[in-house]
Scaffold this motif. Structure first.
Motif, PDB file in Angstrom:
ATOM      1  N   VAL A  61       6.816   1.044 -18.240  1.00 12.42           N
ATOM      2  CA  VAL A  61       5.431   0.605 -18.059  1.00 12.42           C
ATOM      3  C   VAL A  61       5.387  -0.683 -17.243  1.00 12.42           C
ATOM      4  CG1 VAL A  61       3.370  -0.262 -19.242  1.00 12.42           C
ATOM      5  CG2 VAL A  61       4.588   1.726 -20.150  1.00 12.42           C
ATOM      6  N   ALA A  62       6.244  -1.654 -17.599  1.00 12.96           N
ATOM      7  CA  ALA A  62       6.266  -2.938 -16.893  1.00 12.96           C
ATOM      8  C   ALA A  62       6.622  -2.757 -15.419  1.00 12.96           C
ATOM      9  CB  ALA A  62       7.252  -3.883 -17.560  1.00 12.96           C
ATOM     10  N   GLN A  63       7.590  -1.890 -15.164  1.00 13.14           N
ATOM     11  CA  GLN A  63       7.996  -1.655 -13.778  1.00 13.14           C
ATOM     12  C   GLN A  63       6.875  -0.998 -12.976  1.00 13.14           C
ATOM     13  OE1 GLN A  63      11.305   1.171 -12.860  1.00 13.14           O
ATOM     14  NE2 GLN A  63      12.210  -0.581 -11.822  1.00 13.14           N
ATOM     15  N   ALA A  64       6.223  -0.003 -13.560  1.00  9.03           N
ATOM     16  CA  ALA A  64       5.137   0.686 -12.876  1.00  9.03           C
ATOM     17  C   ALA A  64       3.974  -0.266 -12.589  1.00  9.03           C
ATOM     18  CB  ALA A  64       4.651   1.875 -13.709  1.00  9.03           C
ATOM     19  N   ILE A  65       3.614  -1.083 -13.583  1.00 14.43           N
ATOM     20  CA  ILE A  65       2.512  -2.030 -13.397  1.00 14.43           C
ATOM     21  C   ILE A  65       2.859  -3.059 -12.329  1.00 14.43           C
ATOM     22  CG2 ILE A  65       1.282  -3.942 -14.510  1.00 14.43           C
ATOM     23  CD1 ILE A  65       1.083  -2.292 -17.008  1.00 14.43           C
ATOM     24  N   SER A  66       4.095  -3.535 -12.327  1.00 14.42           N
ATOM     25  CA  SER A  66       4.515  -4.511 -11.327  1.00 14.42           C
ATOM     26  C   SER A  66       4.416  -3.932  -9.914  1.00 14.42           C
ATOM     27  CB  SER A  66       5.947  -4.971 -11.607  1.00 14.42           C
ATOM     28  OG  SER A  66       6.042  -5.626 -12.850  1.00 14.42           O
ATOM     29  N   VAL A  67       4.852  -2.686  -9.752  1.00 14.39           N
ATOM     30  CA  VAL A  67       4.787  -2.029  -8.446  1.00 14.39           C
ATOM     31  C   VAL A  67       3.334  -1.868  -8.002  1.00 14.39           C
ATOM     32  CG1 VAL A  67       5.172   0.164  -7.233  1.00 14.39           C
ATOM     33  CG2 VAL A  67       6.981  -0.809  -8.649  1.00 14.39           C
ATOM     34  N   ILE A  68       2.484  -1.389  -8.910  1.00  9.23           N
ATOM     35  CA  ILE A  68       1.080  -1.157  -8.586  1.00  9.23           C
ATOM     36  C   ILE A  68       0.390  -2.459  -8.193  1.00  9.23           C
ATOM     37  CG2 ILE A  68      -1.159  -0.489  -9.531  1.00  9.23           C
ATOM     38  CD1 ILE A  68       0.697   1.851  -8.871  1.00  9.23           C
ATOM     39  N   PHE A  69       0.629  -3.521  -8.958  1.00 14.10           N
ATOM     40  CA  PHE A  69      -0.059  -4.770  -8.675  1.00 14.10           C
ATOM     41  C   PHE A  69       0.491  -5.466  -7.429  1.00 14.10           C
ATOM     42  CE2 PHE A  69      -2.141  -4.228 -12.647  1.00 14.10           C
ATOM     43  CZ  PHE A  69      -3.318  -4.966 -12.525  1.00 14.10           C
ATOM     44  N   PHE A  70       1.728  -5.182  -7.077  1.00 15.07           N
ATOM     45  CA  PHE A  70       2.264  -5.707  -5.818  1.00 15.07           C
ATOM     46  C   PHE A  70       1.448  -5.174  -4.640  1.00 15.07           C
ATOM     47  CE2 PHE A  70       5.161  -4.935  -2.182  1.00 15.07           C
ATOM     48  CZ  PHE A  70       5.429  -6.255  -1.849  1.00 15.07           C
ATOM     49  N   PHE A  71       1.173  -3.884  -4.660  1.00 13.34           N
ATOM     50  CA  PHE A  71       0.388  -3.292  -3.571  1.00 13.34           C
ATOM     51  C   PHE A  71      -1.104  -3.599  -3.711  1.00 13.34           C
ATOM     52  CE2 PHE A  71       4.292  -0.743  -3.480  1.00 13.34           C
ATOM     53  CZ  PHE A  71       4.625  -0.914  -2.143  1.00 13.34           C
ATOM     54  N   ILE A 228      12.558  -6.551  -7.614  1.00 13.45           N
ATOM     55  CA  ILE A 228      13.151  -6.305  -6.297  1.00 13.45           C
ATOM     56  C   ILE A 228      14.585  -5.790  -6.433  1.00 13.45           C
ATOM     57  CG2 ILE A 228      13.914  -7.419  -4.169  1.00 13.45           C
ATOM     58  CD1 ILE A 228      11.521  -9.318  -4.462  1.00 13.45           C
ATOM     59  N   LYS A 229      15.346  -6.372  -7.387  1.00 11.32           N
ATOM     60  CA  LYS A 229      16.750  -5.982  -7.559  1.00 11.32           C
ATOM     61  C   LYS A 229      16.894  -4.569  -8.111  1.00 11.32           C
ATOM     62  CE  LYS A 229      18.998 -10.492  -8.082  1.00 11.32           C
ATOM     63  NZ  LYS A 229      19.765 -11.371  -9.000  1.00 11.32           N
ATOM     64  N   SER A 230      16.077  -4.237  -9.128  1.00  5.46           N
ATOM     65  CA  SER A 230      16.259  -2.957  -9.824  1.00  5.46           C
ATOM     66  C   SER A 230      15.198  -1.928  -9.478  1.00  5.46           C
ATOM     67  CB  SER A 230      16.236  -3.186 -11.343  1.00  5.46           C
ATOM     68  OG  SER A 230      14.977  -3.696 -11.753  1.00  5.46           O
ATOM     69  N   GLY A 231      14.176  -2.338  -8.710  1.00  7.18           N
ATOM     70  CA  GLY A 231      13.063  -1.419  -8.481  1.00  7.18           C
ATOM     71  C   GLY A 231      12.886  -0.989  -7.051  1.00  7.18           C
ATOM     72  N   GLY A 232      13.980  -0.888  -6.294  1.00 10.02           N
ATOM     73  CA  GLY A 232      13.877  -0.504  -4.892  1.00 10.02           C
ATOM     74  C   GLY A 232      13.203   0.843  -4.705  1.00 10.02           C
ATOM     75  N   LYS A 233      13.671   1.844  -5.435  1.00  7.20           N
ATOM     76  CA  LYS A 233      13.106   3.185  -5.311  1.00  7.20           C
ATOM     77  C   LYS A 233      11.658   3.245  -5.810  1.00  7.20           C
ATOM     78  CE  LYS A 233      17.425   5.826  -5.451  1.00  7.20           C
ATOM     79  NZ  LYS A 233      18.195   6.856  -6.208  1.00  7.20           N
ATOM     80  N   PRO A 234      11.348   2.651  -6.982  1.00  4.16           N
ATOM     81  CA  PRO A 234       9.944   2.643  -7.410  1.00  4.16           C
ATOM     82  C   PRO A 234       9.014   1.938  -6.432  1.00  4.16           C
ATOM     83  CG  PRO A 234      11.361   2.192  -9.277  1.00  4.16           C
ATOM     84  CD  PRO A 234      12.241   2.182  -8.055  1.00  4.16           C
ATOM     85  N   ILE A 235       9.486   0.829  -5.830  1.00  2.12           N
ATOM     86  CA  ILE A 235       8.659   0.133  -4.839  1.00  2.12           C
ATOM     87  C   ILE A 235       8.408   1.036  -3.632  1.00  2.12           C
ATOM     88  CG2 ILE A 235       8.631  -1.766  -3.177  1.00  2.12           C
ATOM     89  CD1 ILE A 235      10.067  -3.470  -5.232  1.00  2.12           C
ATOM     90  N   LEU A 236       9.452   1.739  -3.171  1.00  2.39           N
ATOM     91  CA  LEU A 236       9.302   2.664  -2.058  1.00  2.39           C
ATOM     92  C   LEU A 236       8.338   3.784  -2.414  1.00  2.39           C
ATOM     93  CD1 LEU A 236      10.074   3.572   0.770  1.00  2.39           C
ATOM     94  CD2 LEU A 236      12.089   4.709  -0.207  1.00  2.39           C
TER      95      LEU A 236
END
Length: 259
Positions: A61-71, A228-236
């Motif tokens: 959940v934290a990773q998904a929210i971080s990715v969404i809010f980055f964009f 950034i370190k662990s979420g390269g694929k989710p960010i992409l």
């Protein structure tokens, strides 16, 4: 009704892209689902509604929210300039309002982008009113999507012989949608009875305060370096969904003659 074809196309685009990239890039199913749903509907709200349905853990959940809010942040900063660059009408907030309401992930960032456009061209609240109406229409898609995910999850659990993840309508239904509808009905009835709209201004200011507090809270729980370190694929994945939604929204508006 005007924005519904665009909403359907952008939601479909994000969900299809997330499913394809989940397979191609070997991203965890829950993470891909949360990012796809968050990108297509309403960011953090959609993730919050979907997470318990698919049994996502806190890290997912934290990773998904971080990715969404980055964009979300990128959209709030870049979209007003993009709207000017591609030639949106600056005498009305209609085109940019629909664009912000269909292409920006989260309601708070939709508000930020639309308010910026209003400020740039002295449009009062034209763009904001249009964008928020479109965005909240888009938010209603949480209901069918969470119900479908809950059904698929229950079917999968039954196939595996598990009895802990059975389908539950109450668990799957996002209850905040009910409160949104009730608030809309109360507001409509009050205005129809002649109650001045100014009476709702304190509540609007309070809602903005809560949105700011919610974004601050999410920021305090987001580790950018770890992301950034662990979420390269989710960010992409998030970037592809965001880009796909943006392009489809612009193409659909152009086809429909909105800009």
């Amino acid at each position: 009704k005007q924005s519904l074809p665009i909403i359907i196309c952008t939601i479909s685009t994000s969900l299809i892209l997330s499913w394809i990239l989940h397979k191609v890039m070997n991203i965890k199913g829950n993470t891909a689902t949360l990012i796809g749903v968050g990108s297509s509907i309403c960011g953090g709200s959609a993730i919050a509604a979907t997470a318990p349905v698919i049994d996502a853990d806190d890290d997912e959940v934290a990773q998904a929210i971080s990715v969404i809010f980055f964009f979300n942040v990128l959209a709030a900063l870049l979209f007003p300039s993009l709207g000017k660059l591609i030639g949106f009408d600056i005498t009305t907030g209609e085109a940019f309002g629909i664009f912000a309401g269909t292409a920006v992930n989260d309601t708070s960032s939709v508000t930020a982008a639309a308010s910026t456009w209003d400020s740039m061209w002295n449009l009062g609240s034209q763009t904001l009113d249009k964008a928020v109406t479109v965005k909240l229409t888009r938010t209603l898609a949480i209901i069918p999507i969470t119900l479908v995910l809950a059904y698929l999850r229950a079917k999968e659990a039954k196939k595996d012989g598990s009895t802990t993840n059975g389908f539950s309508f109450r668990r799957a239904f996002p209850m905040f949608i009910v409160f949104f509808v009730l608030a809309s009905i109360i507001t409509t009835l009050c205005l129809g009875m002649g109650v001045p709209s100014d009476i709702f201004k304190p509540l609007k200011e309070l809602s903005k305060f809560f949105i700011i507090m919610a974004m601050a809270a999410i920021g305090l729980n987001s580790n950018v370096i770890k992301l950034i370190k662990s979420g390269g694929k989710p960010i992409l994945l998030g970037g592809c969904c965001w880009g796909g939604i943006t392009v489809v929204s612009l193409v659909m508006q152009h086809v429909m003659g909105i800009w």
